[in-house]
Design an enzyme around this catalytic site. Structure first.
Site, PDB file in Angstrom:
ATOM      1  N   THR B 104      41.480 -73.083 -23.409  1.00  0.00           N
ATOM      2  CA  THR B 104      40.580 -71.933 -23.382  1.00  0.00           C
ATOM      3  C   THR B 104      41.322 -70.616 -23.289  1.00  0.00           C
ATOM      4  OG1 THR B 104      38.886 -73.276 -22.348  1.00  0.00           O
ATOM      5  CG2 THR B 104      38.630 -70.917 -22.134  1.00  0.00           C
ATOM      6  N   THR B 180      42.605 -76.313 -19.037  1.00  0.00           N
ATOM      7  CA  THR B 180      42.479 -76.608 -17.605  1.00  0.00           C
ATOM      8  C   THR B 180      42.172 -78.072 -17.307  1.00  0.00           C
ATOM      9  OG1 THR B 180      40.164 -75.932 -17.712  1.00  0.00           O
ATOM     10  CG2 THR B 180      41.758 -74.289 -16.975  1.00  0.00           C
ATOM     11  N   ASP B 181      41.593 -78.792 -18.265  1.00  0.00           N
ATOM     12  CA  ASP B 181      41.126 -80.143 -17.943  1.00  0.00           C
ATOM     13  C   ASP B 181      42.222 -81.018 -17.345  1.00  0.00           C
ATOM     14  OD1 ASP B 181      38.683 -79.435 -18.890  1.00  0.00           O
ATOM     15  OD2 ASP B 181      38.469 -81.128 -20.269  1.00  0.00           O
ATOM     16  N   LYS B 259      41.631 -80.050 -10.442  1.00  0.00           N
ATOM     17  CA  LYS B 259      40.457 -79.340 -10.954  1.00  0.00           C
ATOM     18  C   LYS B 259      39.228 -79.980 -10.316  1.00  0.00           C
ATOM     19  CE  LYS B 259      38.287 -77.580 -15.143  1.00  0.00           C
ATOM     20  NZ  LYS B 259      38.146 -77.626 -16.608  1.00  0.00           N
TER      21      LYS B 259
END
Lengths: 630, 448
Positions: B104, B180-181, B259
């Protein structure tokens, strides 16, 4: 100033819908209490779909602002906080929007695509407003001609602004995301009164769905106003219909005056020339002006620009009580975040002396035919402010700039920001498009709501109401209530029921009673108490007042209160006559009126007036027979 | 410019010679519509044509209603973005290398799918976030463009090599822009792969893409660059929002980060320890945790050995021994189980765990509680697991234990040697003690 020129007006109506939020399941209710949580954010300009940075967006981003958002743990969620992607579009809201489109003969789109409209004044946590085109076309008839409709969009309401300052703004999130219908007309409106009539007619259609919010702030009008040779102005936030004609008129005058000013500028100087900003603090170092001294003691300096050959132009009145200098001041405030400007047409003034004006002229290289403008601020803010002022001055030599303006309570308008360009839309990729076909089928199966004109006609025809009462019922959203109550009240005429729901309520409102607080249930209960003879007609006003003050609990007391018996009334009347023996003996039967008023006051409307008056007449006669006239 | 439509819509548009971004005029009944033909995301049906009207709105027009299409103007090339301004290197500032991998943070809307896609020109970030250029002499390299869900152990090695190369060529720190995952997997991997780390290596991402005005990339990237340029920690770290506000970012040890939210800005939390540092939006760095300090010199190396065939599985109430056997027969060389509570599994599968261990497939037990340590000595189930040969993961996160097991197996450790490696602290992944302020209450009166 000039005569009111011919105008072209387009209308944009924003109406909040009575359903949960557009892209989450939070309630569409406004809060008055302190938010539970606060979040601070910044916004950064983004790249537009077609590759150019939007000027309006850029302008906001130039100001490095912090936005503070108040959230409620029980009424807002991660979506309003921009911490979660939006949920699918609220189909109930879309159905209402489609229903309005069909009522207005508009052409709904086959597939609704949600867009992101960039708005980075902080009023949306995302930096964009989600908006979708639902329908186009259609028209509305007014007494002075047809007005074509342009678009109907379904969009998110912005956050409620608590305070704003150059360095940031504070918002509440309760309002953010409430579904809003934006209904825009073409600029077919040609008079101030037609603008008002169009707004009224469209507002009635919206309310006819029965699914829109009511009350202050739930509907507001934006006006696009232009005159021949002028430019389109978007005037934001008109909440009072009655103010529309005045705003249109004054905007037309403003544009005409600006055009006249342009012609005079051309005659006088050809084109506007503004000097580079200069620090002129030294010219005012010893000034006795409180304004100047305060600025200097705050560490601010004085910067000025010279405007060649335009002495006297800045003081020109462009709207009643508003001068061209005030317009320039608006630019300085908005772009530079400064308090305003001082211009040569208002000097000597603000405690600045004739000598100091001379010193200023010298410092700026300005002779008596030149105008000049001062800003008191730190250098960066002052130069931004003066740059904006210079640009506005240069535009004055060209014509009327396109602007977004804010409606003021007196009918004038002030500069808010430049009119945004068209490249502000991106697709909202987090929301899938919605097909309208199935929804339209459903609406048509149920049947469209009655159009307002038809309702007004029907109320007159079927119930014998006056047009005035019929319109009042419609505008106050009480048609449904009226029909229910009238049907249930066998002993009362529909006219009487309508009068309670309309003129009686308005009369109380004028007296300062908070009639908004009287719920539909209470209203219908009061009418049914009258219908069943428990509450005499004379007691309706008191009953309404009590319910407004104490809430529905007051009805309990009314229900329990039995009407006084005939003998009780007779006792009261006899006592009244005894207590007023002097009046009775002096005025004879003419004492009836004052005594009747007093009797009804004592009974507080608990007994029908006809009964009381009969008893009073009897007792008065009896008393007079026994009392020789003096 | 091609045509992104399929099926019926495609047939109609092709016949008219229309391509994406052409200005079209369409007849539908009595209505005439004109607008720019927008690409239609593949996931949507072939029954509608999407046009952008000149008021900026997109709308879908039903193919069935269109009676005629005419191209009014060819659109030409896809919308061009403004060429990025060349960043003039500032003298005297520390050098920071940004390595873009995708995600992202380096994504924007792509119109052919309507979804967020990695961008090919990460320089746009520098233009959008001038704070980075003000803090450091920033250089930019795009080493791959993949969403983090597609990043593999091979990619970890590539990223580690790129980071080491930058550090060895004079960078004060490296910032890896990453989706970020799986950022916390990559962070753990870099922590074990990079040897003799003398400077900061920072992973950074965004939960809101940079084409949104509310993007969190501004604070995240500027904080990451600050931490890389001036931070005292020679650690692999994740730098992301510390709260929902744009006030400060956390630097979290790469082997202690997870996360914990699908979409919030402050999705990454440190587990079992406080963050290493808090970086304010003004760029101030406050050290809040234990760190290995920057060292003057020395070459940073990469030990690239890694065995990707490690399974990470959950223990759940109806798990069966067959499931475990299926894992081993699928060719996995090691298994990490995220057990329940202190590190438990249903007693009925312990014999299969013993079989795995006996057949040379190590089984590591971590906890799906995430917070706290596993302890296989408290209850009999745990003691049976120990007896079956399972290796307790201490307070390592299941994902970290998985990456570490890949590294251990890749280096050829087996048996006691592997057990010794897994239970020793290598890169800060096993805490000596867990401080009381390391568990996040979700309900904090007066704050989000």
């Amino acid at each position: 100033m000039v005569d009111v020129p011919r105008v072209r007006v387009g209308l944009e109506i924003h109406q909040r819908l009575a359903t949960h939020k557009l892209f989450c399941n939070c309630p569409s209710e406004l809060r008055e209490d302190e938010p539970d949580y606060w979040a601070r954010r910044r916004l950064r300009v983004s790249y537009s779909e077609l590759g150019s940075i939007d000027p309006a967006a850029r302008f906001e981003s130039l100001r490095n602002r912090t936005f503070t958002y108040g959230a409620y743990s029980d009424a807002t969620c991660e979506v309003e906080l921009d911490e979660s992607p939006p949920l699918p579009m609220n189909l109930e809201a879309l159905e209402i929007a489609l229903e309005v489109s069909l009522m207005l003969g508009m052409d709904p789109v086959d597939e609704v695509h949600t867009m992101r409209k960039i708005v980075i004044d902080g009023s949306n946590t995302t930096g964009f407003q989600r908006t979708a085109l639902v329908a186009m076309g259609g028209e509305v008839k007014t007494s002075s001609g047809t007005v074509r409709l342009k678009t109907l969009c379904l969009e998110e309401e912005s956050a409620y602004i608590i305070s704003t300052a150059p360095e940031g703004a504070t918002y509440r999130l309760d309002r953010l995301g409430i579904p809003l219908i934006e209904l825009a007309t073409e600029a077919d409106i040609t008079s101030p009164s037609q603008a008002r009539e169009t707004a009224l007619t469209l507002g009635r259609v919206l309310r006819a769905t029965g699914k829109v919010q009511r009350g202050i702030g739930t509907i507001r009008q934006d006006l696009n106003v232009s005159i021949e040779g002028g430019a389109r102005q978007e005037i934001k936030g008109v909440q009072e219909l009655a103010l529309i004609p005045k705003i249109v008129e004054r905007e037309a005058v403003r544009q005409a005056t600006l055009l006249e000013l342009r012609d005079r500028i051309r005659e006088t100087v050809g084109e506007v020339r503004v000097s580079e900003p200069r620090d002129v603090t030294s010219a005012l170092l010893g000034s006795k002006s409180r304004l100047i001294r305060r600025a200097l003691s705050n560490g601010e300096r004085i910067f000025g620009v010279r405007v060649d050959g335009l002495a006297g132009f800045l003081g020109v009145e462009i709207q009643p009580g508003r001068r061209f200098g005030t317009e320039l001041s608006g630019y300085a405030k908005v772009f530079g975040g400064v308090g305003g400007i001082i211009h040569s047409d208002e000097l000597p003034g603000y405690g600045i002396s004739e000598d100091e004006v001379r010193a200023l002229r010298e410092a700026l290289g300005a002779d008596r035919s030149d105008a000049f403008i001062l800003v008191l601020a730190e250098e960066a803010a002052a130069s931004t402010a003066l740059e904006a002022v210079s640009e506005r001055l240069i535009q004055a030599g060209l014509g009327v700039p396109e602007e977004t303006r804010r409606a003021l309570p007196d009918g004038n308008t002030e500069f808010m920001r430049p009119l945004p360009g068209p490249a502000r839309m991106y697709p909202e990729t987090d929301v899938f498009p919605v097909k309208t076909g199935p929804l339209i089928e459903r609406i048509l199966r149920k049947g469209l709501p009655e159009m307002p004109d038809a309702t007004i006609d029907r109320l007159q025809r079927e119930y014998g109401l006056t047009r005035e009462h019929a319109e009042m019922l419609l505008d106050e959203g009480r048609v449904g209530l009226f029909e229910r109550v009238a049907a249930a009240s066998g002993n009362l005429s529909p006219r009487y029921v309508a009068a309670i729901l309309t003129s009686e309520m308005r009369a109380l409102k004028r007296e300062g009673v908070d009639v908004e607080g009287i719920g539909e249930e209470s209203l219908s209960e009061i009418v049914s108490l009258v219908d069943s003879g428990i509450l005499p007609k004379e007691g309706v006003r008191d009953a309404l007042t009590e319910v407004a003050e104490r809430g529905p609990a007051a009805l309990e007391d009314l229900r329990r209160r039995k009407p006084p018996s005939e003998s009780e009334i007779r006792d009261i009347v006899r006592k009244l006559i005894r207590d007023n023996a002097e009046l009775v003996s002096r005025r004879g039967e003419r004492a009836f009126s004052p005594l009747m008023g007093e009797a009804m006051r004592i009974l507080r409307g608990r007994a029908p007036g006809s009964l009381v008056s009969g008893i009073l007449k009897e007792e008065l006669r009896r008393a007079l027979r026994g009392t020789p006239r003096g | 410019m091609g045509l992104s439509y399929r099926g019926r819509a495609r047939a109609l548009l092709e016949e008219a010679g229309a391509e994406d971004y052409d200005l079209l005029e369409m007849r539908t009944g009595s209505r005439k519509l004109s607008g720019i033909l927008m690409p239609r995301p593949e996931i949507l049906d072939d029954e509608h044509v999407v046009i952008k009207l000149d008021n900026g709105y997109n709308m879908g027009v039903a193919v069935a209603k269109i009676s005629g299409v005419r191209v009014l103007r060819k659109g030409g090339a896809a919308p061009e973005r403004r060429p990025p301004a060349p960043s003039a290197p500032r003298g005297g500032l520390p050098k920071v290398s940004i390595l873009a991998t995708g995600g992202t943070i380096a994504s924007r809307v792509e119109y052919s799918t309507g979804a967020v896609r990695p961008t090919e020109s990460p320089e746009e970030l520098l233009d959008l976030i001038p704070e980075m250029g003000e803090a450091a002499d920033v250089s930019y390299k795009s080493i791959m463009a993949v969403f983090s869900e597609d990043i593999s152990p091979e990619d970890w090695v590539e990223i580690a090599r790129a980071a080491a190369s930058e550090l060895n060529s004079g960078a004060s720190g490296v910032v890896v822009a990453h989706g970020t995952d799986t950022m916390h997997y990559t962070a753990a991997a870099l922590s074990f792969l990079l040897q003799n780390l003398t400077k900061p290596v920072i992973l950074v991402g965004a939960q809101r893409s940079i084409d949104r005005p509310s993007t969190d990339a501004v604070l995240n990237l500027s904080s990451a660059v600050r931490m890389a340029a001036y931070g005292p920690a020679a650690e692999v770290m994740i730098v992301m929002h510390g709260s929902t506000s744009d006030d400060f970012a956390f630097a979290i040890r790469g082997v202690k980060a997870r996360k914990m939210h699908t979409s919030r800005r402050d999705a990454f939390l440190p587990v079992n320890e406080p963050p290493i540092a808090v970086i304010s939006s003004g760029g101030d760095i406050e050290i809040t945790g234990r760190i290995r300090r920057r060292r003057g010199s020395g070459k940073v190396d990469v030990d690239p050995r890694i065995e990707p065939r490690v399974a990470l599985i959950y223990a759940w109430p109806s798990i069966t021994g067959d499931y475990l056997r299926a894992v081993s027969s699928s060719g996995y060389e090691g298994v990490v189980i995220a057990g329940t509570g202190l590190g438990h599994v249903p007693n009925r599968i312990i014999s299969e765990i013993g079989e795995l261990v006996d057949s040379g497939i190590p089984v590591v037990i971590s906890s799906q509680c995430l917070f706290g340590r596993v302890n296989l000595r408290v209850y009999s189930t745990g003691r049976r697991l120990l007896a079956a040969g399972a290796i307790p993961a201490g307070d390592m996160l299941p994902e970290v234990a998985t990456v570490k097991l890949m590294v251990g197996l890749g280096r050829g450790y087996r048996g006691d040697e592997l057990r010794e490696f897994m239970t020793s602290n290598i890169a800060g992944e096993i805490s000596e003690s867990i401080p009381p302020n390391s568990f996040p209450p979700c309900y904090r009166p007066g704050a989000i």
